[in-house]
Enzyme design. Structure first.
Site, short mmCIF file in Angstrom:
data_model
loop_
_atom_site.label_atom_id
_atom_site.label_comp_id
_atom_site.label_asym_id
_atom_site.label_seq_id
_atom_site.Cartn_x
_atom_site.Cartn_y
_atom_site.Cartn_z
N CYS A 1 17.00 75.82 -80.32
CA CYS A 1 16.01 74.98 -80.91
C CYS A 1 14.70 75.66 -81.35
O CYS A 1 14.29 76.62 -81.16
CB CYS A 1 15.80 73.86 -79.85
N ARG B 1 15.65 78.59 -87.96
CA ARG B 1 16.40 78.87 -86.97
C ARG B 1 17.70 77.85 -86.86
O ARG B 1 18.81 77.90 -86.21
CB ARG B 1 15.72 78.46 -85.75
N TRP C 1 18.76 72.13 -82.21
CA TRP C 1 20.24 72.68 -82.39
C TRP C 1 20.87 72.25 -81.57
O TRP C 1 21.02 72.90 -80.16
CB TRP C 1 20.06 74.29 -82.39
N ASN D 1 14.23 73.92 -75.10
CA ASN D 1 15.13 74.89 -75.65
C ASN D 1 15.73 75.49 -74.55
O ASN D 1 15.30 76.11 -73.60
CB ASN D 1 14.37 75.85 -76.58
N GLY D 2 17.17 75.52 -74.78
CA GLY D 2 17.89 75.99 -73.75
C GLY D 2 19.05 75.17 -73.09
O GLY D 2 19.28 74.45 -73.75
N GLU E 1 38.61 93.25 -89.12
CA GLU E 1 37.25 92.86 -89.29
C GLU E 1 36.37 93.72 -89.70
O GLU E 1 35.46 93.58 -90.57
CB GLU E 1 36.99 92.32 -87.86
N LYS F 1 33.92 93.43 -93.22
CA LYS F 1 32.28 93.62 -93.09
C LYS F 1 31.78 94.61 -93.94
O LYS F 1 30.59 94.27 -94.59
CB LYS F 1 32.08 93.95 -91.35
N GLU G 1 32.27 93.16 -97.57
CA GLU G 1 31.33 92.00 -98.02
C GLU G 1 29.94 92.39 -98.05
O GLU G 1 29.20 91.71 -98.78
CB GLU G 1 31.57 91.06 -97.10
N HIS H 1 53.97 104.70 -95.46
CA HIS H 1 55.04 103.96 -96.25
C HIS H 1 54.17 103.49 -97.52
O HIS H 1 54.45 102.68 -98.35
CB HIS H 1 55.58 102.70 -95.59
N LYS I 1 27.50 81.22 -97.15
CA LYS I 1 27.39 81.22 -95.67
C LYS I 1 28.62 80.27 -95.31
O LYS I 1 29.38 80.66 -94.26
CB LYS I 1 26.16 80.83 -94.96
C1 AGP Z 1 32.74 86.45 -92.61
O1 AGP Z 1 31.42 87.53 -92.73
C2 AGP Z 1 32.37 85.69 -93.84
N1 AGP Z 1 31.05 85.22 -94.04
C3 AGP Z 1 33.40 84.72 -94.04
O2 AGP Z 1 34.72 85.34 -94.02
C4 AGP Z 1 33.32 83.56 -92.95
O3 AGP Z 1 33.88 84.03 -91.70
C5 AGP Z 1 34.47 82.37 -93.31
O4 AGP Z 1 34.06 82.06 -94.66
C6 AGP Z 1 34.70 81.33 -92.14
O5 AGP Z 1 33.74 80.84 -92.33
P1 AGP Z 1 33.42 79.63 -91.01
O6 AGP Z 1 33.77 80.69 -89.73
O7 AGP Z 1 32.14 79.02 -91.04
O8 AGP Z 1 34.63 78.77 -91.04
#
Ligand code: AGP
Length: 607
Positions: free
Chosen positions: A6, A31, A78, A102-103, A484, A488, A491, A507, A602
């Protein structure tokens, strides 16, 4: 240390206190928050409070209608405990005082019962209101406000940064700090408090950073700081950074800040679900009986959340002997398995708003399955619609590339798998304690050890940053991690990258391994070291540039990042940290927009 989630602001002695608070709350919006409020003394010295869920702009008009003020506190929430409602917004208090917090107060339920038993009633579901009414109680039993505050915080277990005003003491703000950051801004004829300097840079750069146990009494002219009852002094600091850097806490990018927050994010998420080193989900109102009734688990998510699900699958099968499959949400919707009430669908989502994941959740419920959401945003759509929800306490994740959320999701599902294993009779208390200790104590420390070696990983990134292609290979849980790591990297650095099960390379894909192609090989499972060694030799003999991330102590003759000593059952957390840093540094070296990579959002709230 618990992550701040928060935003706190306070001001005393500034004739434009209302504007200072509103501006400070706006500065803290980065934040992430879901509600806002202020408590201010008006020009008659009366303590007034305005709060609501939603944006700061929603309370602005009502606040500005208060006839001037020169003292007050403000808060952006938050949500962690309690839904996103006006009643749960801060400040919280009584006729005699108002608090912003906050906490997380971990023993709030116990204290709430104690206060209820002596006649207190509560308007909200928050842990903060419990702290406020406890202070109200002690303020009626103490010689001074400082004494009352001291008695109160002695009873609190958890993390807190508190801003406090008492109705009968206009012109005075109290500030308390334990684990959640809180600073005191030193002005000319005015003084301030804030969660971080972002909120104060317009008014001052000189400040004190409170330490754990500090209780401060702040007026326009004076700042008194006490710790264990004694008056102390704190070093005067000067914030020479700009607002943008302040929002990132001094880090160059939100993504790096969030990677460094991962150890505390994991601790924050697990701490409230561990009692005597055993998993305890009672605070989550989870019907644990489902783990004895269900015969199968489907984990449904997108992107990084789906990759966290791969870790969850491996733990649920290992500890609870529960068959689990991981489904891409956008595929699940159009090709759903035949679900029944014997099935549990776990939907993982940082934002709680991903359209494909939300649709998969709704379809699962229509088909009669029980649904459990693992979500980082309180009150989000997925959280509200699932039968059960386990919140992660990673704090706001601002960078588009998900890092700390992945770590807390995979850690939380692992803890859940331990609990499910106990309920299904496969894990006894002694082994459960071992597993919890590895997850809650050893793993966050192992992440911190990797963070201290970030320069090593930066050197590995130099091997990658000129490449157009990269491969991540691994077996078992290392293959899940490779997925993963590959996402990372691609992207945020725009390098075309693929994750491959190491045994599958020969293969077909190995035809793509030519001189200088980087291959990041993961080997954190001792039983698979030898198999991985032969896969690594296969690619190296064809000219691959190998970066080996391993817990193996043997020398391989390649660029290596050796993991710290840790149980293989939880090494996925330090491995994930290495992969996140590798992607981060590669992206920076390629001059990419790390926090906002091209074409990405995001939260993908569209199909
Ligand atoms: C991951 O780095 C990406 N930003 C994307 O794959 C993300 O994980 C995916 O869109 C799922 O988002 P969410 O966890 O908010 O559902």
């Amino acid at each position: 240390m618990v992550l701040y989630m928060c935003g706190i602001i306070g001001c005393v002695g500034n004739e434009n206190t209302l504007e200072v608070l509103l501006d400070g709350l706006t500065a803290l919006e980065y934040r992430g928050y879901d509600s806002a409020g202020v408590a201010v003394f008006d020009n008659t010295g009366k303590l007034r409070m305005v709060k609501d869920f939603g944006r700061v702009s929603k309370i602005t008009q009502e606040v500005l209608e208060i006839k001037s003020s020169s003292c007050g506190i403000g808060h952006t929430r938050w949500a962690t405990h309690g839904a996103v409602t006006k009643e749960n917004s801060h400040p919280h208090g009584s006729e005699g005082l108002q608090i912003v917090h906050n906490g997380i107060i971990e023993n709030h339920a116990h204290l709430k019962k104690e206060l209820t038993d002596i006649g207190y009633s509560f308007k909200s579901e928050t842990d903060t209101e419990v702290a406020a009414l406890l202070l109200d109680y002690y303020s009626k039993q103490s010689e001074s406000k400082l004494e009352a505050i001291g008695k109160t915080v002695k009873r609190l277990v958890g993390s807190y940064a508190l801003g406090i005003v008492f109705a009968d003491e206009p012109g005075v703000i109290y500030a308390v700090r334990k684990d959640s950051p809180l600073i005191i801004g030193i002005g000319e004829g005015a003084n301030y408090i804030a969660s971080d300097m972002t909120a104060l840079l317009k008014y001052t750069r000189e400040h004190y950073s409170l330490e754990n146990g500090d209780i401060a009494r702040i007026t326009a002219q004076d700042i008194e700081i006490y710790n264990t009852g004694e008056r102390i002094t704190r070093k005067k600091l000067y914030a020479d950074w700009d607002r943008s850097a302040a929002e990132k806490g001094g880090y160059p990018h939100f993504m790096l800040k969030e990677i460094y927050e991962s150890p505390d994010a994991v601790r924050s998420t697990l701490r409230v679900r561990i009692v005597d080193m055993l998993p305890d989900f009672s605070a989550d109102e989870l019907d644990e009986g489902i783990f004895e009734r269900i015969s199968r688990v489907y984990i449904v998510a997108c992107g990084t959340a789906m990759h966290a699900g791969l870790i969850g699958k491996s733990r649920l099968e290992a500890y609870a002997k529960l068959p689990a499959s991981v489904e891409i949400a956008s595929e699940f919707r159009y090709n759903p398995p035949m679900l029944s009430s014997d099935d549990l669908v776990i939907v993982i989502s940082q934002s709680g708003e991903t359209a494909d994941s939300l649709a998969a959740l709704r379809l699962s419920k229509q088909m009669g399955a029980k649904t459990l959401a693992v979500v980082n945003v309180v009150g989000s759509s997925i959280a509200k619609e699932a039968d059960f929800v386990l919140y992660t306490y990673a704090g706001p994740e601002i960078a588009v590339a998900s890092t700390k959320a992945y770590s807390v999701q995979s850690a939380l599902i692992t803890l859940l798998a331990v609990r499910a294993g106990m309920l299904r009779g496969f894990i006894d208390e002694s082994f459960a304690k071992t597993l919890v200790c590895e997850l809650y104590i050893d793993a966050p420390s192992a992440i911190e050890k990797m963070l201290e070696r970030a320069d090593e990983i930066k050197e590995c990134a130099e091997m990658l940053c000129e490449s157009d292609d990269a491969f991540f290979i691994g077996r078992g849980i290392d293959y899940a991690l490779a997925c993963e790591g590959s996402l990372k990297l691609k992207e945020i650095s725009y390098i075309h990258s693929e994750a491959y099960a190491a045994g599958e390379l020969k293969h077909g894909t190995i035809s793509l391994i030519t001189e200088g192609v980087p291959v990041i090989a993961l080997a954190s499972v001792s039983a698979l070291y030898d198999k991985m060694e032969s896969n690594i030799r296969e690619v190296a003999s064809r000219g691959a540039k190998v970066i080996l991330i391993t817990s193996d102590t043997r020398e391989y003759g390649y660029t290596m990042v050796r993991l710290p000593e840790i149980s293989e059952r939880v090494s996925f957390l330090p491995v994930a940290c290495v992969l996140q840093l590798l992607a981060y540094y590669t992206s920076v070296m390629r001059g990419c927009d790390v926090d906002k990579p091209r074409n990405l959002a995001k939260s993908v709230t569209v199909e």
